[in-house]
Design a protein around this motif. Sequence first.
Motif, mmCIF file in Angstrom:
data_model
loop_
_atom_site.group_PDB
_atom_site.id
_atom_site.type_symbol
_atom_site.label_atom_id
_atom_site.label_comp_id
_atom_site.label_asym_id
_atom_site.label_seq_id
_atom_site.Cartn_x
_atom_site.Cartn_y
_atom_site.Cartn_z
ATOM 1 N N LEU A 206 -2.734 2.124 -5.262
ATOM 2 C CA LEU A 206 -2.302 2.091 -6.642
ATOM 3 C C LEU A 206 -2.645 0.487 -7.248
ATOM 4 O O LEU A 206 -2.126 0.127 -8.422
ATOM 5 C CB LEU A 206 -0.796 2.234 -6.812
ATOM 6 C CG LEU A 206 -0.328 3.703 -6.708
ATOM 7 C CD1 LEU A 206 1.200 3.682 -6.567
ATOM 8 C CD2 LEU A 206 -1.073 4.431 -7.813
ATOM 9 N N GLY A 207 -3.278 -0.282 -6.260
ATOM 10 C CA GLY A 207 -3.552 -1.673 -6.684
ATOM 11 C C GLY A 207 -2.374 -2.627 -6.820
ATOM 12 O O GLY A 207 -2.221 -3.728 -7.227
ATOM 13 N N ARG A 208 -1.229 -2.267 -6.093
ATOM 14 C CA ARG A 208 0.040 -3.125 -6.042
ATOM 15 C C ARG A 208 -0.095 -4.072 -4.669
ATOM 16 O O ARG A 208 -1.120 -3.839 -3.815
ATOM 17 C CB ARG A 208 1.207 -1.975 -5.734
ATOM 18 C CG ARG A 208 1.281 -1.290 -6.988
ATOM 19 C CD ARG A 208 2.518 -0.122 -6.771
ATOM 20 N NE ARG A 208 2.733 0.437 -7.865
ATOM 21 C CZ ARG A 208 3.707 1.503 -7.961
ATOM 22 N NH1 ARG A 208 4.328 1.603 -7.006
ATOM 23 N NH2 ARG A 208 3.735 2.187 -9.236
ATOM 24 N N PRO A 209 0.717 -4.882 -4.638
ATOM 25 C CA PRO A 209 0.633 -5.831 -3.390
ATOM 26 C C PRO A 209 0.822 -5.061 -2.088
ATOM 27 O O PRO A 209 1.448 -4.126 -1.926
ATOM 28 C CB PRO A 209 1.771 -6.855 -3.818
ATOM 29 C CG PRO A 209 2.246 -6.691 -5.089
ATOM 30 C CD PRO A 209 1.970 -5.316 -5.611
ATOM 31 N N VAL A 210 0.006 -5.672 -1.189
ATOM 32 C CA VAL A 210 0.033 -5.186 0.113
ATOM 33 C C VAL A 210 1.260 -5.483 0.770
ATOM 34 O O VAL A 210 1.956 -6.616 0.956
ATOM 35 C CB VAL A 210 -1.023 -5.913 0.951
ATOM 36 C CG1 VAL A 210 -1.013 -5.113 2.488
ATOM 37 C CG2 VAL A 210 -2.493 -5.533 0.529
ATOM 38 N N LEU A 211 1.922 -4.133 1.331
ATOM 39 C CA LEU A 211 3.432 -4.276 1.823
ATOM 40 C C LEU A 211 2.850 -4.699 3.687
ATOM 41 O O LEU A 211 2.498 -3.989 3.964
ATOM 42 C CB LEU A 211 4.007 -3.060 2.053
ATOM 43 C CG LEU A 211 4.212 -2.563 0.423
ATOM 44 C CD1 LEU A 211 4.738 -1.059 0.577
ATOM 45 C CD2 LEU A 211 5.293 -3.245 -0.407
ATOM 46 N N GLN A 212 3.787 -5.900 3.792
ATOM 47 C CA GLN A 212 3.515 -6.357 5.298
ATOM 48 C C GLN A 212 5.088 -6.079 5.999
ATOM 49 O O GLN A 212 5.808 -6.961 5.539
ATOM 50 C CB GLN A 212 3.038 -7.898 5.209
ATOM 51 C CG GLN A 212 1.803 -8.149 4.514
ATOM 52 C CD GLN A 212 1.610 -9.421 4.705
ATOM 53 O OE1 GLN A 212 0.468 -9.762 5.244
ATOM 54 N NE2 GLN A 212 2.316 -10.336 4.325
ATOM 55 N N PHE A 213 4.959 -5.098 6.713
ATOM 56 C CA PHE A 213 6.256 -4.497 7.300
ATOM 57 C C PHE A 213 6.659 -5.431 8.438
ATOM 58 O O PHE A 213 5.882 -5.591 9.398
ATOM 59 C CB PHE A 213 6.437 -3.140 7.499
ATOM 60 C CG PHE A 213 6.532 -2.223 6.359
ATOM 61 C CD1 PHE A 213 7.779 -2.030 5.701
ATOM 62 C CD2 PHE A 213 5.277 -1.613 5.827
ATOM 63 C CE1 PHE A 213 7.857 -1.257 4.601
ATOM 64 C CE2 PHE A 213 5.422 -1.050 4.597
ATOM 65 C CZ PHE A 213 6.584 -0.560 4.292
#
Length: 380
Positions: free
Chosen positions: A229-236
């Motif tokens: 969706l072009g949202r920020p990359v989630l860094q878990f």
Amino acid sequence: CVGTHQQRCALKLVGGRNDGMGAQASRRLDTRVVALQLGCSYVHTAIQSMNANSKRHGVLHTEAEAFLRLQSSCAPAFSGAIGQCPRITTPFPLAKDLNEGAFTNYSNASAVFSSVVAKVVIWKQMNSNRISHCNQDQPMWLPTTLDRCRYLGGLKALRESFYAARTPNLTWFPPSKHERRMNVDVAVHIRRGDIKPGIHRYVGDEDYDDPLKALVQEMVSLREQWRGLGRPVLQFRMHIMSSGVEREFTHLQRWKRHFSGVGVSLDLHLQAPVKETLDHLIAADVLLAAISGFSHSAMHYSAGVKLFHCCLHDHSNPLPWPGIQNNTGLLKEFTCQLNGHLEWRLRASYDISTSPSPGLIGRGAGDPSPGDASVVGREI
């Protein structure tokens, strides 16, 4: 509590043990939750001097009291108009009147819940299909007072009070330095140290294996959805918090290999100061609690997604994590709640005024749906 209905309905914890900070706090918070759910006032009982084992953790009872901002609270304003109440029709589904999870998930509340259900049933049967007067004999048990929104608003007020007094230094959860990335912190509280194999509250590493893997897989899938969706990359980032030592975690290397293979980091925070650990449990985006009053207390203040070791088996919050790998519905609910929470964090990042400070974006008191992130997720 001038101008409220405290004289009609107030709850207070009587007696209690001089055990640890978490156990004493959770009993008081449980009682407060019940009072909020019933529209009652809460009369606070001070934390007692802790036993020798608890004192070794380095927190005095007076410090715990001040840190958790435990205090009496007045009943919410009565919502029923003085005069006539609406007609009560049958059948009467209690689920719409009462947030059962707020009672049955807390040990102090089960008897109160049974009593309330019985009284609500009797009151509804007596008033079925007729108009009753709000100033008669039922104000404490009036179904309109058994309001989940009131309960959630009370938790939000508790969290606002906690953050109003201080801004925690969340050194374990540094924000991302990249504008297009969002760090997502998962706190896993595991009892070790004073809890050994053979003690009933001990949960072995093998019991965490499959639930953690399943939850991580859901997080990875959500990360890919956001990327698409072009949202920020989630860094878990997974954080294990415990009063134990590293050699007590027999599956630690297995977890590290599995999580790193899917781009999830794993950090240990062992034997850290009690208040620092509690700050991070509360601030985590996901809190996976142990059989412990310590992480149980943190759940009352948390705005994130909460998973508990027991006792609910429905889609209430907190979600049960044992066996979650075998329950597709619960995994979907977890993902829905996490997505809602992160959507709120994303919106908050564009309006710093909604958060206590930039370092607390998504980790403070200003969430729109406290303790019920799934509502936000479904609205989106």
